[in-house]
Design an enzyme around this catalytic site. Structure first.
Site, PDB file in Angstrom:
ATOM      1  N   GLU A 126      -4.653   7.848  -2.969  1.00  0.00           N
ATOM      2  CA  GLU A 126      -5.174   6.588  -2.430  1.00  0.00           C
ATOM      3  C   GLU A 126      -5.468   5.587  -3.553  1.00  0.00           C
ATOM      4  OE1 GLU A 126      -4.889   6.638   0.750  1.00  0.00           O
ATOM      5  OE2 GLU A 126      -5.840   4.752   1.332  1.00  0.00           O
ATOM      6  N   HIS A 183       0.832  -1.205   0.000  1.00  0.00           N
ATOM      7  CA  HIS A 183       0.000   0.000   0.000  1.00  0.00           C
ATOM      8  C   HIS A 183       0.870   1.260   0.000  1.00  0.00           C
ATOM      9  CE1 HIS A 183      -3.734   2.253   1.140  1.00  0.00           C
ATOM     10  NE2 HIS A 183      -2.835   3.067   1.687  1.00  0.00           N
ATOM     11  N   GLU A 184       1.793   1.353   0.952  1.00  0.00           N
ATOM     12  CA  GLU A 184       2.644   2.538   1.021  1.00  0.00           C
ATOM     13  C   GLU A 184       3.567   2.614  -0.197  1.00  0.00           C
ATOM     14  OE1 GLU A 184       1.739   4.671   3.031  1.00  0.00           O
ATOM     15  OE2 GLU A 184       0.589   3.448   4.439  1.00  0.00           O
TER      16      GLU A 184
END
Lengths: 503, 503
Positions: free
Chosen positions: B296, B266-267
Site C-alpha cells: 500500500e 494507485h494500482e
C-alpha cells in the site's frame, strides 16, 4: 452412481478435466493479449499442468480404475456416461503407453524446433532449411503408426487420432468423387463469361463497426453471450472451457470485412457446438466435440449454408450497410451475394473459397498418405506438391512459401489432421440434407432471421451428444447414411452454376 | 545450488508457485469479463488448484524438506534465497497445522455465507441480519489467536498475517499520534473560510478518453506495457502473475474522471512493485510484495505524493485537458490542484480523502482490537462504531449501511487487515522523506515528467527485494527508523494548510 468405485473414478476424471479447463484459460489468455515478457514463465506453468494431466492419464491409479470397472458385475451397473468415459480413457491410455516415452519426449522437442525452423523457411521460401526437420517428423510418424497399430492402410492409425472410425478406404472413395466432380466445376467457373463484381468488398470498414456487426450476427445465431465473449486475435479460434464459457475470437481487416464477418460466423458455429453439449457430460472427457471433422461441420454449416446464403443476407444486409461507411451504396443484395461467393483457383488454403477448398485438402491427404506409406520421400515433396496443385487446380506455385511451406501442421507433427477439414464440408452438406427433410422452410427462416430452429435442430442432432457418439454414429443416426460426398457435390454444383450464371 | 536436496526443494516450491500463477490468471479472468454461466464450474477449478497448493504446503514431503534442510551442515551451504524460502514455508506450515482442519473448513463455509448475508444486510441497512454471522466469525478469530499463539496482545496474532513484525504496541503509538494531530487538522480544514471549487470535476468525460489518459500516465510512471495490460473492472485491482506479467484494472466514471485517473495511478503503484522484483526470486514465495502495508505504501506513494502533487499536474494537466471535452477551460493548474485535493469528513472509507483516510482506519483498528480481546461484543458494535465516528470525524452515520456495514472485510473474516491501509500512508511518507535526501529535485522531476529516477529509487530500495525483507527491515534499511508517523503528519499539515489557505 451408487457404486463407490464409480464415484471415485468420476472424481478422478473430473480433476483431469478441471486441469484441462485451467490449461484452456491460460491458452486463451496467451492468445488474446497476455504481455510478452510473461510468456516464458507462463509456458512453464502450462507445461506443468499438461504433465499433470499426462501423469493422471497413465497413472497406476487410472489403470486400476479401468481394470476394476471393466469387471463383469461392476460394469453392468455403471451409468452410461461412466461406461463411455472408461472407453475413452482406455483409448487414450493405450495410445500413450504404446509410444516409448523417450521417443515421445524427443518428438515434442523436435516439433517445437521444427515450428521455428518452418517459420523462417516459409519467410525465406526455402524448403531445404525445413527439410531435415520434416524428415525426422515423417520418420517418427512412420514409427508411430507401427507402435499404435492399424488395420489396412498405415495411415488409418493417424486418422484415428482426429476422425475415429474413418479409414483410407472410406476417404479414398469420398475424396475420389469430390475430385471427379469439383475439378471440372472449377474449370467451368473459371471459364464463365460472367464474373461477379467484387470491388465494393475492399473499402475501409472500421474495426469497431465490424465488431458491432459481428456481435449482432452472433446473437442472431443464438450464440449465448452469458456463456461466452468475443475477443480479437491474430489467428481466430473458438474455445470451450465448459458449456457455460465458450469463447470466440476474430480479427478485423479494415479493408476486407469478410475476414471478420465470415470468420466470426465460422468460429460461432464451433462455439454453438460447445455451448450446447448436455451438462451431464461436464467433468468427463465426453464434454467436447466428437471429432475435428464433426466440429468443422458445425462451423462450415454456419459459415456457408447460413452465412453465404442469399436468404441470410436478405435479412442481414441492412445491418451490414448501417455499420459501413457507404461502401454498399448501389450494390443490391443479389450483387452482394454474388460478390461474397466469388470463387476460383488460388494457392493458399486458408484463403480458399467454398468451391475449391476441398481440392486443397485432397492434395494434402494424398501427399500425407504417400509419405506415411513410404511411397513418397520428403526430398520429393515440393515437386509432388506443385504437380498436384496443377493437376487439381490448374495453377503452379512460384515458390515454396505459396506451396508446400504454407501450413504449420506438418511442422507441428499433425499428420492425419487435414482430411477432417474436407470431411467437415461433406458432413455439413449431409446434415443440411437431413435438416431440409424436417425444416422444410430453411431459406424462409434465414430470410426472417429466425435462426433458433436451425440451431435447435443442430443441438438435438449433434451438439448435445458431445463426444458420447462417434462421428459415423452421428451420421448414421441423423442421415441414415455413411460418409457421402453426393450432397456436397450437388450443393456446390447448383450454387456455383447459379452464382456464375452457367447454363 | 549444488545440493541435490536443495534443487528438489526448489523444484517443489516452484511447482507451488506455478499453481498459484494459474490461480492468478483464473482469478483475473473471472474479474475482467468471464461469462457468468461459466463461473460455477470455474470456481470448482479454482478450488481444486487451491487445495493442491494447500496439500503441497502441508505434505509429508514438505515437512521432510524443511527438517532436512535445517540440518546444520546442509543449512550452512544453502543459497540465501533458499534459506528465506525455507523460513517462509515453515511459517505457513506452522499456521496451517495449528488450526484444526475441521474448524477451518467450517470457517470457510461460514465466511462464504457471511458475505452473502452481509451484502443483503448492507442493502437493507440492517445490522441484525448480519450479526449472527459476525458473532461466529469473531468467535473463530478469538480461538484462532489462541491456536496460532501470540506475544503480548492477542491482536498481534492477526497483525502477523498481514504485517509481520508489527504489534499493538507499535500501532497504538503510531495511530495515537495520528489521531492527536489529524483530528484538529480536519476541524481546521472544515472551518476554513476558503473552500476549493470542485464543480468542474463532474462534467462528462468519455470512458474511451479516460482510458487514453490512463495509459499515458501509466507509461509516464514507467509501467511496462510489455509486462502488463490495462483492463476494466467493477472493483479495480493490480495482480502480479510473474514479474513479466503484472496487470492493472481500473473503472471509468464518466461524471468523475478522478475515479479512473487516481485509481489507475494507485494500482499502477502496486504494479510497479511487482514488475520490479528481482527475477532471482521467481519460482519462490518471495516473489511478491513483502506485506499489505508496504504494498500500500507503493500505491499511495504514487497516488498521493506524485499524483496529487501540483508539480505532477504542471506537466500532465495539458494531457488531461486535451482528452477532455473542455471541462477545464478557465480552470488554471492551481485551481485544478486545489480541486482534486478537496478534503473533509465523510462516512465511506473508500471515498475518503488523503487527510481523513487514516481516521477511518483507526476507528476500525480500535474496534477490532476490542472485539478480539473481549472488550467489545458484536451486539454493541454499531453503537461503538457511530460513537467513534463522531469522536474522530465529527459526524454520525444515519444508518448502518453508511456505518458498520460498509466494508466486506469482516464478512470475509479478514481481521487484522485494516491497519495495513493506514500503515501504507505512514510508510509512504517515511519513504518520501528518505527519497528527498537523495533526490533533492523531486518536484522538479515531476514538473519535467521525468519519473524514471523516482521509480528507480523505489525499485532499488523496495521493489527488488520482494518478500526477502520484512517490512520493518525495509524501513530500517531505507529510513534508519522504525514506524514513524511524524513524516505523514508533517506532510498532511503542510499540504492542507496550503490547499485550504490556513494561516
Amino acid at each position: 452412481m451408487g457404486n463407490q468405485l464409480e464415484q471415485q473414478f468420476r472424481e478422478y476424471v473430473k480433476k483431469m478435466t478441471n486441469y484441462r479447463e485451467a490449461i484452456g484459460v491460460l491458452a486463451w489468455d496467451l492468445r488474446t493479449g497476455a504481455p510478452k515478457k510473461g510468456v516464458e514463465q507462463r509456458s512453464e506453468v502450462l507445461g506443468m499442468l499438461s504433465s499433470e494431466v499426462f501423469r493422471m492419464h497413465t497413472s497406476a491409479e487410472m489403470k486400476s480404475y479401468l481394470l476394476e470397472l471393466r469387471e463383469g458385475k461392476v460394469w453392468e451397473q455403471l451409468d452410461d456416461v461412466t461406461k463411455k468415459t472408461v472407453a475413452e480413457c482406455e483409448k487414450v491410455l493405450k495410445k500413450l503407453t504404446n509410444v516409448p516415452e523417450k521417443e515421445y519426449e524427443q518428438y515434442v522437442i523436435l516439433t517445437a524446433k521444427a515450428e521455428s525452423a518452418w517459420e523462417e523457411a516459409k519467410h525465406n521460401a526455402d524448403f531445404s532449411a525445413f527439410r531435415p526437420y520434416l524428415e525426422q517428423i515423417v520418420d517418427y510418424n512412420r514409427k508411430y503408426v507401427e507402435w499404435v497399430g492399424y488395420e489396412g492402410n498405415k495411415y488409418n492409425a493417424l486418422l484415428d487420432d482426429y476422425e475415429p472410425g474413418l479409414t483410407v478406404d472410406i476417404i479414398d472413395e469420398v475424396f475420389g468423387k469430390l475430385r471427379e466432380e469439383i475439378v471440372p466445376l472449377v474449370k467451368a467457373v473459371a471459364d464463365s463469361a460472367y464474373q461477379p463484381k467484387t470491388d465494393f468488398l475492399f473499402h475501409r470498414f472500421p474495426a469497431a463497426k465490424q465488431r458491432d456487426v459481428s456481435i449482432e450476427i452472433l446473437k442472431s445465431m443464438q450464440y449465448d453471450f452469458d456463456a461466452g465473449r468475443l475477443d480479437t486475435t491474430v489467428h481466430p479460434f473458438a474455445i470451450g472451457l465448459n458449456p457455460g464459457d465458450v469463447r470466440v475470437t476474430t480479427k478485423y481487416d479494415e479493408h476486407d470485412f469478410r475476414s471478420a464477418v465470415f470468420g466470426t460466423i465460422h468460429e460461432g458455429g464451433h462455439a454453438l457446438y460447445e455451448q450446447n453439449i448436455d451438462t451431464k457430460f461436464v467433468g468427463t472427457p465426453l464434454c467436447t466435440g466428437t471429432s475435428m471433422g464433426i466440429h468443422e461441420s458445425q462451423s462450415l454449416f454456419w459459415e456457408n449454408f447460413v452465412g453465404r446464403n442469399k436468404a441470410f443476407w436478405e435479412k442481414h444486409y441492412d445491418l451490414l450497410k448501417q455499420h459501413s461507411a457507404g461502401q454498399f451504396d448501389g450494390v443490391d443484395v443479389d450483387a452482394f451475394y454474388r460478390g461474397i461467393n466469388v470463387a476460383g483457383p488460388s494457392f493458399i488454403r486458408i484463403e480458399a473459397d467454398e468451391m475449391t477448398y476441398s481440392l486443397h485438402i485432397i492434395l494434402r491427404y494424398e501427399l500425407e498418405k504417400a509419405l506415411i506409406n513410404g511411397d513418397l520421400e520428403v526430398k520429393d515433396l515440393p515437386a509432388a506438391w506443385n504437380d498436384k496443385m496443377e493437376e487439381l487446380l490448374g495453377i503452379r506455385p512460384a515458390n515454396d512459401a505459396e506451396g508446400v511451406l504454407q501450413d504449420v501442421h506438418w511442422a507441428g507433427g499433425s499428420f492425419g489432421y487435414f482430411p477432417s477439414y474436407a470431411l467437415g464440408y461433406v458432413y455439413a452438406a449431409q446434415l443440411k440434407n437431413a435438416m431440409d427433410k424436417e425444416l422444410s422452410n430453411f431459406e424462409q427462416l434465414l430470410r426472417e432471421g429466425s435462426l433458433g430452429p436451425v440451431k435447435q435442430w443442430l443441438t438435438a442432432n449433434v451438439h448435445q451428444h458431445g463426444k458420447s457418439k462417434q462421428p459415423l454414429e452421428i451420421l448414421a443416426d441423423v442421415t441414415g447414411e455413411g460418409v457421402n460426398a453426393t450432397h456436397l457435390i450437388d450443393y456446390l454444383k447448383a450454387k456455383y452454376r447459379e452464382v456464375y450464371k452457367l447454363s
